[in-house]
Design an enzyme around this catalytic site. Sequence first.
Site, mmCIF file in Angstrom:
data_model
loop_
_atom_site.group_PDB
_atom_site.id
_atom_site.type_symbol
_atom_site.label_atom_id
_atom_site.label_comp_id
_atom_site.label_asym_id
_atom_site.label_seq_id
_atom_site.Cartn_x
_atom_site.Cartn_y
_atom_site.Cartn_z
ATOM 1 N N GLN A 293 0.844 -1.205 0.000
ATOM 2 C CA GLN A 293 0.000 0.000 0.000
ATOM 3 C C GLN A 293 0.878 1.254 0.000
ATOM 4 O O GLN A 293 1.553 1.527 0.994
ATOM 5 C CB GLN A 293 -0.875 -0.014 1.259
ATOM 6 C CG GLN A 293 -1.752 1.202 1.448
ATOM 7 C CD GLN A 293 -2.548 1.119 2.756
ATOM 8 O OE1 GLN A 293 -2.130 0.464 3.695
ATOM 9 N NE2 GLN A 293 -3.678 1.786 2.804
ATOM 10 N N GLY A 294 0.858 2.003 -1.086
ATOM 11 C CA GLY A 294 1.695 3.204 -1.190
ATOM 12 C C GLY A 294 0.894 4.462 -0.920
ATOM 13 O O GLY A 294 0.595 5.232 -1.844
ATOM 14 N N SER B 283 1.333 6.528 2.541
ATOM 15 C CA SER B 283 2.045 7.507 3.375
ATOM 16 C C SER B 283 3.299 8.037 2.705
ATOM 17 O O SER B 283 3.998 7.311 1.982
ATOM 18 C CB SER B 283 2.434 6.873 4.708
ATOM 19 O OG SER B 283 1.311 6.332 5.332
ATOM 20 N N GLU C 126 -9.743 -1.313 5.686
ATOM 21 C CA GLU C 126 -8.642 -1.553 6.620
ATOM 22 C C GLU C 126 -9.124 -1.450 8.062
ATOM 23 O O GLU C 126 -8.657 -2.157 8.945
ATOM 24 C CB GLU C 126 -7.523 -0.519 6.368
ATOM 25 C CG GLU C 126 -6.290 -0.731 7.239
ATOM 26 C CD GLU C 126 -5.092 0.085 6.745
ATOM 27 O OE1 GLU C 126 -5.247 0.874 5.805
ATOM 28 O OE2 GLU C 126 -4.006 -0.099 7.319
ATOM 29 N N SER D 127 -4.397 6.732 13.230
ATOM 30 C CA SER D 127 -3.970 6.795 14.641
ATOM 31 C C SER D 127 -5.185 6.947 15.565
ATOM 32 O O SER D 127 -6.293 7.258 15.110
ATOM 33 C CB SER D 127 -3.034 7.983 14.831
ATOM 34 O OG SER D 127 -3.770 9.182 14.679
ATOM 35 N N ASN D 128 -4.954 6.736 16.843
ATOM 36 C CA ASN D 128 -6.059 6.868 17.812
ATOM 37 C C ASN D 128 -6.728 8.232 17.731
ATOM 38 O O ASN D 128 -7.945 8.353 17.820
ATOM 39 C CB ASN D 128 -5.534 6.653 19.240
ATOM 40 C CG ASN D 128 -5.578 5.180 19.610
ATOM 41 O OD1 ASN D 128 -5.774 4.327 18.750
ATOM 42 N ND2 ASN D 128 -5.383 4.898 20.885
#
Length: 395
Positions: free
Chosen positions: A131-132, A134, A249, A372-373
């Site tokens: 998966q590209g 980030s 995801e 993220s959280n």
Amino acid sequence: MDLRFSDEDEAFRAEARDWLEANLTGEFARLRGRGGPGDEHAFFEERLAWEQHLGAAGWTCIGFPKEYRGRGATLHEQVIFYEEYARARAPGRVGIVGEGLLGPTLLAFGTEEQKRRFLPGIVHGTEVWCQGYSEPNAGSDLANVQTRAVLDGDEWVLDGQKVWTSLAQWSDWCFVLCRTNRDAPKHRGISYLLVPMDQPGVTVQPIVQLTGTSEFNEVFFDGARTAADNVVGDVDGGWKVAMGTLAFERGASTLGQQLAFASELDEIIATARTTGAVDDPVLRQRIADAWIGLRIMRANALRTLSRMVGDELTPEGMITKLYWATWHRELGELAMDALGPRAELADGGPYELSALQRLFLFTRADTIYGGSNQIQRTIIGERALGLPPEPKVAS
Ligand SMILES: Cc1cc2nc3c(=O)[nH]c(=O)nc-3n(C[C@H](O)[C@H](O)[C@H](O)COP(=O)(O)OP(=O)(O)OC[C@H]3O[C@@H](n4cnc5c(N)ncnc54)[C@H](O)[C@@H]3O)c2cc1C
């Protein structure tokens, strides 16, 4: 709300369990419990052979429609399979990105030609995907991607850099978010391209992690090429597709993972017994809390399943990632305290870590990847609770 599995579901469970027991034998027996987060380097070639063995028997991509070589399994059946897979301690799947992310994305947004071209390689484990998304300046703020793609005749030409690309060093293909229109607003000038990894314009540079292993990578595109029709969704319309992938995801695929977590907790309890940590009253409470957390995850998974219509995430589903990631990170800390002073010593230098040490180190990442959280809380606030949108910082 009915939280029970039906008789048909239980029959399916028995079939999956029997198959796994009968096949995780011989050359595959030693793969039990290996691979997966923090251990992806272990037996990679052998796990690839296992992936192909699973695929040949129809046990990969079971939720894909039959016309694309899946089983057309219901969501309940998919969760049951994940549970049985974890119960059998079957090896970490090398095709997880293709099956869990790209496959469902192609089914939802791909052309018929793209489905026919790419889904069989995922089903049969002959094409591994990464998966590209980030980049150094585009993580939570994903719409900031700067990797560029320009059309040159019948090919896209890519220049730029991705980072944290899991499994890139073993992948045949990458789905890459690229900026294809610099004049359009940030979210509107992005395209979702499918790019072959084995070409001179692609350089993969592994990053050494806390665990001493290199599961993710920097990926450099320097005039890399892919065919003009390897774009999923509209040109400049890749944001919608990218968000679709992220929903997969964060969604249903994690509903069956409590059984893998349960065996980690069992190992922690067994370790606490041998080290004597189990006599510590505070640690005992943390063990009980972890056990309760597992039950909460299970109950939430079942009620999510019972309320889901299609793959649409309900508010219950939206808390899944935040809850499991936070719980799992705390489990890693519990593992260290169960080990006591031994937690600080590796079995051999410099990185011969035990499973519990790897658990601790890798679970630090759980609250970061897949959103993220903090980002999860924003999603819950905006989409589940209907709070006003987060203020946007002008860029
Ligand atoms: C183990 C692992 C595997 C990964 N695999 C892949 C992969 O295969 N492919 C891929 O493309 N990426 C992958 N990633 C990258 C992952 O998606 C990013 O790390 C993640 O999106 C966070 O981006 P960042 O690291 O740039 O942190 P940043 O976005 O810079 O965030 C830094 C901190 O700021 C907080 N923050 C940022 N924005 C906000 C906001 N708006 N509100 C509140 N807090 C905010 C974040 O929560 C975080 O705590 C992986 C990451 C890890 C850890």
